[in-house]
Design a protein around this motif. Structure first.
Motif, PDB file in Angstrom:
ATOM      1  N   ILE B  52     -11.269 -25.797   8.417  1.00  0.00           N
ATOM      2  CA  ILE B  52     -11.289 -26.349   7.131  1.00  0.00           C
ATOM      3  C   ILE B  52     -10.843 -25.697   6.000  1.00  0.00           C
ATOM      4  CG2 ILE B  52     -12.792 -27.682   5.605  1.00  0.00           C
ATOM      5  CD1 ILE B  52     -13.784 -29.273   7.539  1.00  0.00           C
ATOM      6  N   LEU B  55      -7.222 -25.434   6.068  1.00  0.00           N
ATOM      7  CA  LEU B  55      -6.708 -26.551   5.292  1.00  0.00           C
ATOM      8  C   LEU B  55      -6.785 -26.464   3.789  1.00  0.00           C
ATOM      9  CD1 LEU B  55      -7.858 -29.646   7.807  1.00  0.00           C
ATOM     10  CD2 LEU B  55      -5.594 -28.340   7.524  1.00  0.00           C
ATOM     11  N   GLU B  59      -4.070 -26.475   1.154  1.00  0.00           N
ATOM     12  CA  GLU B  59      -3.970 -27.596   0.063  1.00  0.00           C
ATOM     13  C   GLU B  59      -4.112 -26.984  -1.088  1.00  0.00           C
ATOM     14  OE1 GLU B  59      -4.153 -30.791   0.774  1.00  0.00           O
ATOM     15  OE2 GLU B  59      -3.978 -31.431  -1.575  1.00  0.00           O
ATOM     16  N   ASP B  64      -8.178 -32.922  -3.810  1.00  0.00           N
ATOM     17  CA  ASP B  64      -8.479 -32.836  -2.322  1.00  0.00           C
ATOM     18  C   ASP B  64      -8.944 -31.623  -1.736  1.00  0.00           C
ATOM     19  OD1 ASP B  64      -7.433 -35.171  -2.593  1.00  0.00           O
ATOM     20  OD2 ASP B  64      -5.301 -34.774  -2.201  1.00  0.00           O
ATOM     21  N   LYS B  67     -12.552 -31.556  -2.436  1.00  0.00           N
ATOM     22  CA  LYS B  67     -13.189 -32.577  -1.444  1.00  0.00           C
ATOM     23  C   LYS B  67     -13.470 -31.790  -0.142  1.00  0.00           C
ATOM     24  CE  LYS B  67     -11.021 -36.529  -2.469  1.00  0.00           C
ATOM     25  NZ  LYS B  67     -10.528 -38.063  -2.324  1.00  0.00           N
ATOM     26  N   LEU B  68     -12.157 -31.020   0.225  1.00  0.00           N
ATOM     27  CA  LEU B  68     -12.430 -30.486   1.531  1.00  0.00           C
ATOM     28  C   LEU B  68     -13.525 -29.255   1.391  1.00  0.00           C
ATOM     29  CD1 LEU B  68      -8.723 -29.843   2.817  1.00  0.00           C
ATOM     30  CD2 LEU B  68     -10.657 -30.796   4.026  1.00  0.00           C
ATOM     31  N   LEU B  70     -16.127 -29.663  -0.208  1.00  0.00           N
ATOM     32  CA  LEU B  70     -17.485 -30.461   0.018  1.00  0.00           C
ATOM     33  C   LEU B  70     -17.659 -30.945   1.488  1.00  0.00           C
ATOM     34  CD1 LEU B  70     -17.626 -33.321  -2.698  1.00  0.00           C
ATOM     35  CD2 LEU B  70     -19.211 -31.470  -2.282  1.00  0.00           C
ATOM     36  N   VAL B  71     -16.619 -31.242   2.163  1.00  0.00           N
ATOM     37  CA  VAL B  71     -16.772 -31.345   3.490  1.00  0.00           C
ATOM     38  C   VAL B  71     -17.373 -30.267   4.357  1.00  0.00           C
ATOM     39  CG1 VAL B  71     -15.512 -32.236   5.821  1.00  0.00           C
ATOM     40  CG2 VAL B  71     -15.027 -33.456   3.711  1.00  0.00           C
ATOM     41  N   PHE B  74     -21.031 -29.704   3.562  1.00  0.00           N
ATOM     42  CA  PHE B  74     -21.934 -30.555   4.005  1.00  0.00           C
ATOM     43  C   PHE B  74     -22.081 -30.379   5.666  1.00  0.00           C
ATOM     44  CE2 PHE B  74     -24.304 -34.413   4.755  1.00  0.00           C
ATOM     45  CZ  PHE B  74     -24.052 -34.730   5.956  1.00  0.00           C
TER      46      PHE B  74
END
Lengths: 93, 109
Positions: B52, B55, B59, B64, B67-68, B70-71, B74
């Protein structure tokens, strides 16, 4: 770069088969839960990669977040259920 | 054309998938449930983090990418907690960790 993400996703799909073997074979129910947890983490990464292959990254990241949260809550609930006394899954032989 | 961000992304995603492979091999080879939780919770989380982060670099500074992140955060918290809850539930259910290696050593030693 797109072909690289495609190859990465294919390799990751092949890797998912390994914990699936653990889920099928696992002697105890908790081994199966460990295998499911492993598959869930790999699926999260796989969805992110697929998002990049389809070039609709915003949508797929939301799917990843929802999947991660639900998978986590699900595995916690199952773990709590199997440790409660309602289930006669005992190993103290 | 391959610029610097793509190079970083390729390196990080490949390393991440390598650790995911190691984690799944550990899930198979390790003898006991408790040792298998090591494999899934630690190396899977590291592999996922590397992919990630790769990515995110690819990105760049967009929504986005946020948001990544955040992923990433988490799962960084959720995976170990899930494995801990699982191990605790197994211990509560009475699953004994196996110590065959020590038993053999005691007998021979």
């Amino acid at each position: 770069m797109d072909s690289f993400f495609l190859y990465a996703a294919v390799i990751l799909t092949a890797i998912i088969a390994v914990p699936a073997y653990r889920v099928v074979k696992g002697p105890t129910v908790f081994d199966r839960l460990v295998g499911t947890n492993a598959i869930a983490t790999k699926t999260i990464v796989l969805i992110c990669l697929i998002g990049y292959i389809f070039d609709r990254i915003g949508m797929f990241i939301d799917i990843t977040l929802a999947y991660a949260i639900l998978g986590f809550v699900g595995s916690l609930t199952i773990a709590k259920y199997f440790s409660s006394d309602k289930v006669n899954v005992r190993f103290d032989d | 054309m391959i610029d610097i961000t793509s190079v970083f992304t390729i390196i990080l995603v490949t390393a991440g998938i390598f650790f995911l492979l190691i984690g799944s091999i550990g899930t198979i080879r390790l003898p006991d449930f408790y040792s298998r939780t090591h494999a899934t919770s630690k190396s899977d989380t590291l592999g996922m983090m590397l992919v990630i982060i790769g990515l995110i670099i690819y990105e760049g500074f967009t929504i986005d990418g946020g948001k990544l992140i955040l992923v990433l955060l988490f799962i960084l918290l959720a995976n170990p907690i899930g494995a801990h809850a699982l191990a605790r539930a197994a211990l509560h259910a009475g699953l004994k960790p196996t110590f065959e290696d020590h038993k053999k050593e005691d007998k021979e030693g």
